[in-house]
Design a protein around this motif. Structure first.
Motif, PDB file in Angstrom:
ATOM      1  N   LYS A  63       0.851  -1.187   0.000  1.00  0.00           N
ATOM      2  CA  LYS A  63       0.000   0.000   0.000  1.00  0.00           C
ATOM      3  C   LYS A  63       0.891   1.243   0.000  1.00  0.00           C
ATOM      4  CE  LYS A  63      -3.759  -2.229   2.445  1.00  0.00           C
ATOM      5  NZ  LYS A  63      -4.464  -2.360   3.709  1.00  0.00           N
ATOM      6  N   PRO A  64       0.316   2.386  -0.388  1.00  0.00           N
ATOM      7  CA  PRO A  64       1.094   3.628  -0.334  1.00  0.00           C
ATOM      8  C   PRO A  64       1.553   3.917   1.095  1.00  0.00           C
ATOM      9  CG  PRO A  64      -0.889   3.945  -1.625  1.00  0.00           C
ATOM     10  CD  PRO A  64      -1.018   2.592  -0.961  1.00  0.00           C
ATOM     11  N   PHE A  65       2.798   4.363   1.211  1.00  0.00           N
ATOM     12  CA  PHE A  65       3.399   4.609   2.521  1.00  0.00           C
ATOM     13  C   PHE A  65       4.336   5.799   2.374  1.00  0.00           C
ATOM     14  CE2 PHE A  65       6.034   3.470   6.260  1.00  0.00           C
ATOM     15  CZ  PHE A  65       5.053   3.083   7.148  1.00  0.00           C
ATOM     16  N   GLU A  66       4.369   6.658   3.372  1.00  0.00           N
ATOM     17  CA  GLU A  66       5.165   7.879   3.298  1.00  0.00           C
ATOM     18  C   GLU A  66       6.159   7.939   4.446  1.00  0.00           C
ATOM     19  OE1 GLU A  66       4.090  12.527   3.826  1.00  0.00           O
ATOM     20  OE2 GLU A  66       2.817  11.415   2.419  1.00  0.00           O
ATOM     21  N   LEU A  67       7.388   8.327   4.118  1.00  0.00           N
ATOM     22  CA  LEU A  67       8.433   8.486   5.128  1.00  0.00           C
ATOM     23  C   LEU A  67       9.244   9.745   4.847  1.00  0.00           C
ATOM     24  CD1 LEU A  67       9.926   4.877   5.417  1.00  0.00           C
ATOM     25  CD2 LEU A  67       8.679   6.109   7.202  1.00  0.00           C
ATOM     26  N   GLU A  68       9.657  10.396   5.913  1.00  0.00           N
ATOM     27  CA  GLU A  68      10.616  11.492   5.813  1.00  0.00           C
ATOM     28  C   GLU A  68      11.912  10.996   6.424  1.00  0.00           C
ATOM     29  OE1 GLU A  68      11.362  16.109   7.231  1.00  0.00           O
ATOM     30  OE2 GLU A  68       9.603  15.036   7.973  1.00  0.00           O
ATOM     31  N   GLY A  69      13.020  11.252   5.743  1.00  0.00           N
ATOM     32  CA  GLY A  69      14.296  10.815   6.274  1.00  0.00           C
ATOM     33  C   GLY A  69      15.458  11.381   5.496  1.00  0.00           C
ATOM     34  N   TYR A  70      16.633  10.824   5.795  1.00  0.00           N
ATOM     35  CA  TYR A  70      17.874  11.270   5.186  1.00  0.00           C
ATOM     36  C   TYR A  70      18.343  10.258   4.150  1.00  0.00           C
ATOM     37  CZ  TYR A  70      18.088  14.355   9.265  1.00  0.00           C
ATOM     38  OH  TYR A  70      17.817  15.291  10.230  1.00  0.00           O
ATOM     39  N   ILE A  71      18.862  10.748   3.032  1.00  0.00           N
ATOM     40  CA  ILE A  71      19.392   9.887   1.972  1.00  0.00           C
ATOM     41  C   ILE A  71      20.741   9.327   2.397  1.00  0.00           C
ATOM     42  CG2 ILE A  71      20.308   9.832  -0.383  1.00  0.00           C
ATOM     43  CD1 ILE A  71      18.309  12.069  -1.077  1.00  0.00           C
ATOM     44  N   VAL A  72      20.878   8.001   2.301  1.00  0.00           N
ATOM     45  CA  VAL A  72      22.164   7.321   2.455  1.00  0.00           C
ATOM     46  C   VAL A  72      22.416   6.634   1.111  1.00  0.00           C
ATOM     47  CG1 VAL A  72      23.479   5.563   3.688  1.00  0.00           C
ATOM     48  CG2 VAL A  72      21.800   6.969   4.932  1.00  0.00           C
ATOM     49  N   PRO A  73      23.298   7.214   0.290  1.00  0.00           N
ATOM     50  CA  PRO A  73      23.504   6.674  -1.059  1.00  0.00           C
ATOM     51  C   PRO A  73      24.049   5.251  -1.050  1.00  0.00           C
ATOM     52  CG  PRO A  73      24.508   8.843  -0.831  1.00  0.00           C
ATOM     53  CD  PRO A  73      24.120   8.396   0.543  1.00  0.00           C
ATOM     54  N   ILE A  74      23.639   4.484  -2.055  1.00  0.00           N
ATOM     55  CA  ILE A  74      24.176   3.149  -2.298  1.00  0.00           C
ATOM     56  C   ILE A  74      25.254   3.256  -3.373  1.00  0.00           C
ATOM     57  CG2 ILE A  74      23.647   0.834  -3.165  1.00  0.00           C
ATOM     58  CD1 ILE A  74      20.817   1.218  -2.004  1.00  0.00           C
ATOM     59  N   LYS A  75      25.048   4.179  -4.306  1.00  0.00           N
ATOM     60  CA  LYS A  75      25.991   4.418  -5.398  1.00  0.00           C
ATOM     61  C   LYS A  75      26.420   5.884  -5.391  1.00  0.00           C
ATOM     62  CE  LYS A  75      24.116   0.907  -8.463  1.00  0.00           C
ATOM     63  NZ  LYS A  75      23.615   0.592  -9.778  1.00  0.00           N
TER      64      LYS A  75
END
Length: 147
Positions: A63-75
């Motif tokens: 289902k649609p889900f929303e989060l606020e957070g910080y980007i931790v790059p994988i690449k």
């Protein structure tokens, strides 16, 4: 893929609820992050760990889900479409600098967003994986978009 495996191993090894010393004003707290943090893990052997999803998180699956957070790059790169989303900034991550492992989910966006040290809001479909958590992120937001 090695970076992703390292992230997953760290998540699995320390659990989603790892204690850390950090600036409390930087940590993102929300009901949706509490849902993500409710996941437990079962270690079968040294190379196998599986997520145990309770009823609380299962009701949001697919289902649609929303989060606020910080980007931790994988690449590497200034534009990101696939990354980890964290409750703490990258400079407070255990494997990135200091402190413990924060709660994280993998994000896959339809359109790239520019890397930032500020928080981002993401909305996507919540996916739960029962595969080995040492190889695959147990929780992800797919088909997402930045809000």
């Amino acid at each position: 893929m090695k970076k992703l495996s390292l992230i997953i191993i760290l998540l699995a090894g320390f659990g989603f609820g790892a204690k850390a010393q950090h600036d409390p004003s930087d940590q993102i707290l929300s009901t949706n992050w509490d849902v993500i943090g409710s996941v437990d893990f079962k270690t079968v052997k040294e190379t196998e760990m599986y997520a145990i999803f309770g009823n609380e998180i299962k009701k949001y699956a697919n289902k649609p889900f929303e989060l606020e957070g910080y980007i931790v790059p994988i690449k590497d790169g200034m534009k990101q479409t696939k990354f980890m989303l964290s409750t703490l900034p990258i400079n407070q991550c255990f494997y990135c600098g200091k402190n413990g492992v924060p709660i994280m989910v993998q994000v896959e966006l339809k359109e790239p967003i520019k890397f930032t040290y500020q928080t981002v809001k993401i909305k996507g479909t919540l996916k739960l994986s029962t595969a080995n958590a040492m190889d695959n992120p147990p929780i992800s937001l797919v088909g997402g978009k930045a809000l």
